[in-house]
Each structure stands twice: as C-alpha cells, then as structure tokens.
Design a protein around this motif. Sequence first.
Motif, PDB file in Angstrom:
ATOM      1  N   UNK A  18      41.865  44.324  31.034  1.00 18.54           N
ATOM      2  CA  UNK A  18      40.496  44.078  31.463  1.00 18.54           C
ATOM      3  C   UNK A  18      39.554  44.256  30.284  1.00 18.54           C
ATOM      4  N   UNK A  19      38.479  43.481  30.291  1.00 19.10           N
ATOM      5  CA  UNK A  19      37.450  43.627  29.284  1.00 19.10           C
ATOM      6  C   UNK A  19      36.617  44.870  29.537  1.00 19.10           C
ATOM      7  N   UNK A  25      34.758  40.602  32.804  1.00 26.64           N
ATOM      8  CA  UNK A  25      36.192  40.874  32.760  1.00 26.64           C
ATOM      9  C   UNK A  25      37.013  40.023  33.725  1.00 26.64           C
ATOM     10  N   UNK A  26      38.210  39.700  33.298  1.00 25.48           N
ATOM     11  CA  UNK A  26      39.200  39.012  34.125  1.00 25.48           C
ATOM     12  C   UNK A  26      39.548  39.915  35.303  1.00 25.48           C
ATOM     13  N   UNK A  27      39.673  39.320  36.501  1.00 25.93           N
ATOM     14  CA  UNK A  27      40.041  40.130  37.658  1.00 25.93           C
ATOM     15  C   UNK A  27      41.056  39.412  38.546  1.00 25.93           C
ATOM     16  N   UNK A  99      36.187  35.162  23.525  1.00 26.53           N
ATOM     17  CA  UNK A  99      36.374  34.937  24.951  1.00 26.53           C
ATOM     18  C   UNK A  99      37.517  35.798  25.495  1.00 26.53           C
ATOM     19  N   UNK A 100      38.605  35.934  24.728  1.00 18.65           N
ATOM     20  CA  UNK A 100      39.709  36.811  25.144  1.00 18.65           C
ATOM     21  C   UNK A 100      39.227  38.247  25.281  1.00 18.65           C
ATOM     22  N   UNK A 101      38.459  38.719  24.310  1.00 18.87           N
ATOM     23  CA  UNK A 101      37.982  40.101  24.353  1.00 18.87           C
ATOM     24  C   UNK A 101      37.042  40.339  25.532  1.00 18.87           C
ATOM     25  N   UNK A 102      36.210  39.375  25.857  1.00 15.68           N
ATOM     26  CA  UNK A 102      35.347  39.521  27.026  1.00 15.68           C
ATOM     27  C   UNK A 102      36.184  39.614  28.292  1.00 15.68           C
TER      28      UNK A 102
END
Length: 116
Positions: A18-19, A25-27, A99-102
């Motif tokens: 998760x970011x 964040x991805x959920x 974008x990955x880090x977010x």
Amino acid sequence: MTQRSHYFLQIQDLAHARGSQPELSYDGAGPGDFAAALQDALSTPSLFQRWRAMQPDPDQVDERLGVTDPSAKVSAKLVDLHTEVNVITDLPMSIVRQRLNWLIGMSWQLHDVRPA
C-alpha cells in the motif's frame, strides 16, 4: 519520438502493498486488480489529479508530472509467492516510479527494462 519500454517488475507481498497516502493507495484484491489500477494510473490523469489536489498549492504543481500514455498496457500474475508485473509504455521510468509509489509505496522491484 519516445521509445516504448517494457518494464519487468516484482511485488513480494501484493496483499499488504500500500502507498503511504490512503487516498491514493491501491486497495484491490489481487494481480488483476493491481494491473487495472496501474494501467489506469499510467493511461489517465485521475490518480495524478487526486495527488495534485492534495498539494498545498495545486496550481504550482508542474503539469509535466501528470503526463499519461493512453496506450499503456499492464499485466500482472501470481508466480510462486510473488506478483510479476509487466508494463509496456512510452512513459519514462520516473513517471512509472511515481505512480507505483503512490499506489503501493516501495513494495516493488524493477528487474529489467527492454525496448517494447
């Protein structure tokens, strides 16, 4: 003209990746959900616009950070105990990293980059 690149990534524990900002964040629930979220983050401005709105002075954010690639393609699959992610895009690694880090913080590793 920018050359398309094929990025090969690995996520050790997608279930817990998760970011740092819950709003970005991805959920999702698995590799397919993650691939869809990353593809959306690379091909549309929605994630960037949410991040930008969170900044102290959104009008001062460099618009170049919001660049997108409408033809970006992302796939992901579970292999052994990790997730392998393939990204094909003309975006530079700095934008893909952003974008990955977010979405999932520092929970990913870049393994290879090749011309697409």
